[in-house]
Design an enzyme around this catalytic site. Sequence first.
Site, PDB file in Angstrom:
ATOM      1  N   THR A 185       0.875  -1.180   0.000  1.00 40.86           N
ATOM      2  CA  THR A 185       0.000   0.000   0.000  1.00 40.86           C
ATOM      3  C   THR A 185       0.909   1.226   0.000  1.00 40.86           C
ATOM      4  OG1 THR A 185      -0.017   0.195   2.377  1.00 40.86           O
ATOM      5  CG2 THR A 185      -1.701  -1.210   1.407  1.00 40.86           C
ATOM      6  N   GLU A 330      -5.691  -4.042  -0.454  1.00 40.11           N
ATOM      7  CA  GLU A 330      -5.960  -5.137   0.474  1.00 40.11           C
ATOM      8  C   GLU A 330      -7.099  -6.039   0.006  1.00 40.11           C
ATOM      9  OE1 GLU A 330      -5.355  -2.030   1.179  1.00 40.11           O
ATOM     10  OE2 GLU A 330      -4.310  -1.764   3.098  1.00 40.11           O
ATOM     11  N   LYS A 439     -14.997  16.789  11.388  1.00 43.21           N
ATOM     12  CA  LYS A 439     -15.981  16.692  12.458  1.00 43.21           C
ATOM     13  C   LYS A 439     -16.275  18.094  12.965  1.00 43.21           C
ATOM     14  CE  LYS A 439     -17.258  13.025  15.523  1.00 43.21           C
ATOM     15  NZ  LYS A 439     -16.882  11.942  16.385  1.00 43.21           N
ATOM     16  N   TRP A 444     -20.303  14.633  11.554  1.00 50.39           N
ATOM     17  CA  TRP A 444     -19.454  14.453  10.387  1.00 50.39           C
ATOM     18  C   TRP A 444     -19.972  15.181   9.159  1.00 50.39           C
ATOM     19  CZ3 TRP A 444     -19.516   8.824  12.111  1.00 50.39           C
ATOM     20  CH2 TRP A 444     -18.364   8.533  12.844  1.00 50.39           C
TER      21      TRP A 444
HETATM   22  P1  ADP Z   1      -3.371   3.194  -1.249  1.00 52.08           P
HETATM   23  O1  ADP Z   1      -2.169   2.377  -1.380  1.00 52.08           O
HETATM   24  O2  ADP Z   1      -3.311   4.630  -1.653  1.00 52.08           O
HETATM   25  O3  ADP Z   1      -4.131   2.964   0.034  1.00 52.08           O
HETATM   26  P2  ADP Z   1      -5.469   1.875  -2.622  1.00 52.08           P
HETATM   27  O4  ADP Z   1      -5.714   1.910  -4.075  1.00 52.08           O
HETATM   28  O5  ADP Z   1      -5.415   0.574  -1.967  1.00 52.08           O
HETATM   29  O6  ADP Z   1      -4.172   2.663  -2.443  1.00 52.08           O
HETATM   30  O7  ADP Z   1      -6.499   2.839  -1.913  1.00 52.08           O
HETATM   31  C1  ADP Z   1      -7.706   2.356  -1.426  1.00 52.08           C
HETATM   32  C2  ADP Z   1      -8.520   3.505  -0.922  1.00 52.08           C
HETATM   33  O8  ADP Z   1      -8.914   4.364  -1.981  1.00 52.08           O
HETATM   34  C3  ADP Z   1      -9.819   3.082  -0.290  1.00 52.08           C
HETATM   35  O9  ADP Z   1      -9.618   2.656   1.038  1.00 52.08           O
HETATM   36  C4  ADP Z   1     -10.656   4.346  -0.405  1.00 52.08           C
HETATM   37  O10 ADP Z   1     -10.363   5.252   0.626  1.00 52.08           O
HETATM   38  C5  ADP Z   1     -10.173   4.943  -1.697  1.00 52.08           C
HETATM   39  N1  ADP Z   1     -11.119   4.631  -2.772  1.00 52.08           N
HETATM   40  C6  ADP Z   1     -11.032   3.655  -3.688  1.00 52.08           C
HETATM   41  N2  ADP Z   1     -12.063   3.704  -4.546  1.00 52.08           N
HETATM   42  C7  ADP Z   1     -12.845   4.750  -4.156  1.00 52.08           C
HETATM   43  C8  ADP Z   1     -14.067   5.327  -4.629  1.00 52.08           C
HETATM   44  N3  ADP Z   1     -14.685   4.869  -5.694  1.00 52.08           N
HETATM   45  N4  ADP Z   1     -14.560   6.389  -3.951  1.00 52.08           N
HETATM   46  C9  ADP Z   1     -13.937   6.884  -2.870  1.00 52.08           C
HETATM   47  N5  ADP Z   1     -12.787   6.393  -2.386  1.00 52.08           N
HETATM   48  C10 ADP Z   1     -12.244   5.334  -3.014  1.00 52.08           C
END
Ligand code: ADP
Length: 545
Positions: A185, A330, A439, A444
């Site tokens: 990640t 993940e 917040k 929220w």
């Molecule tokens: P990183 O390594 O940056 O965490 P990821 O691609 O695994 O990369 O990121 C996943 C995160 O991206 C999710 O937990 C969420 O917060 C955000 N995310 C993914 N798709 C969407 C979506 N369609 N809308 C909003 N947030 C998203």
Amino acid sequence: MMGLMMSSPLTVTSILRHACRFHPHAEIVSRRLDGSIHRYTYAEFGRRVHRLANALARLGVRPGDRVGTLAWNSYRHLEIYYAVSCMGAVCHTINPRLFQDQIAFIVDDAQDSVLLFDTSFTGIVDELAPRVTSVDHYVALCDQESLPQSAAPGLLAYESLIADEPETFPWPALDENAASALCYTSGTTGNPKGVLYSHRSTVVHALAVSGGDWLCIRARDAILPVVPMFHAGAWGIPYAGLMNGAKLVFPGHAMDGASLHALMEGEEATMIAGVPTVWMELLRHLRETGGRLDSVERMMVGGSACPPAMIRTFEEDYDIRVMHGWGMTEMSPVGTLGSLKFHEVRLPAEERYAIQSKQGRPLYGVELRIVDEHGQPLPHDGQTTGMLQVRGPWVVGSYYKNASPHAFTEDGWFDTGDMASVDGEGYLRITDRTKDVIKSGGEWISSIDIENIAVAHPDVAEAACIAVPHEKWAERPLLVVTPQPGKQIDKRQLLAFYEGRVARWWIPNDVVVVEELPHTATGKLSKRSLRERFKNHRWPDSGGG
Ligand code: ADP
């Protein structure tokens, strides 16, 4: 009583065998670094995969070893995906957009023994080589004549490496739970964490995303993943594509609107997949040139929230069905995708777009729930917002080397770090990342909703809404925006745009116009750096929510 059916292991090797045997003429097309197009069939691809496996074995790669890649979406990267996993080793894709220190950390943590890289990343490798001890062999993805000057010891050229190798490799019989690939990640807080996929999780995920309501991947499709193979496995397309015999079209490094458009048109792409920022660029190009996207039937948008205005534009102006999805490294990475149900298809456009703007509903295999801060499940009523937790056969069970064990609950769920609501039809609505929430007076405010409204304004190109300390309300939303080319943003007018679109107390207290917004290595808005930059922002006097 046990069933009496065969139990064949679900392995990446089984995808390779099926693809080469039953779809030998399917094409794989890639844009090379020099801009030229490379084209071959699954049959030729398969032969080169065998040759590469032989070459890697000759270099000493054994089952379980990690093999790193720093590469764009291209045929050679795909060959590495398959050769490494099928020989029982672990294909470790590294995101070249990470900081150099993070890349060094990742290579060391994974103990990569071979590193294969596109020559555009030679600079990264030169800095990396003196810092890491695990890498025995560096391989540049080019032929001998194009080998770059590099500090990498004993640098090999990919084409020479595989040139004289036999076109058969004795693939080992693998346990379906053996590791197949590794991806870290981006680690916006702390060090990056490794997610170690298994053959089984990869195959089951590919089967699931192929489904008609999801990516709907068929042998008659030409699929163009802009989403990178170096992050979250290009949303499973390298596996689901081959599994179904689809034509694959790889854009290489050229992800600007003009290059993508030319490739989509030239190769008659039917399905395209990428993050919203890429599509924003493409839309800009199409508007400027009057270009069309006639072959494209559907597109998958995810990675960050897809603004409703974008869904509407692609559907109404270009006749492309937009599937908005949510996932994470993940989760292999797809968790939910938006595809309308029977009773939703004929709804009036506004109602349909409202559904499609959500992040979709879970694929079979993904279980999800939202919980409060004590871990108590909350209702799926479309209103209540909570912390999103997931489980399922392609969800991480623990991080590599047991990093961040607190992300896993005692009752077997993975805490995603996202805040969301879920409605009675199963549609998920991501409101924020837990660390990005605003917040105000104990309540929220969804920064994603605020951003979506901002980008629907004709003068706004990109928007980020962040929490900034406030004397009375603890935090209030600050909107940071970039203007559309040639446009001026009038703050008052932009704030007035929110009237009637959200509750009054959600309306940001102030707007700051900047030339560019910061992004993370995975192309997401970097709100952490924005919060840091604006932590002492002076609210206008009338502020107070
Ligand atoms: P990183 O390594 O940056 O965490 P990821 O691609 O695994 O990369 O990121 C996943 C995160 O991206 C999710 O937990 C969420 O917060 C955000 N995310 C993914 N798709 C969407 C979506 N369609 N809308 C909003 N947030 C998203």
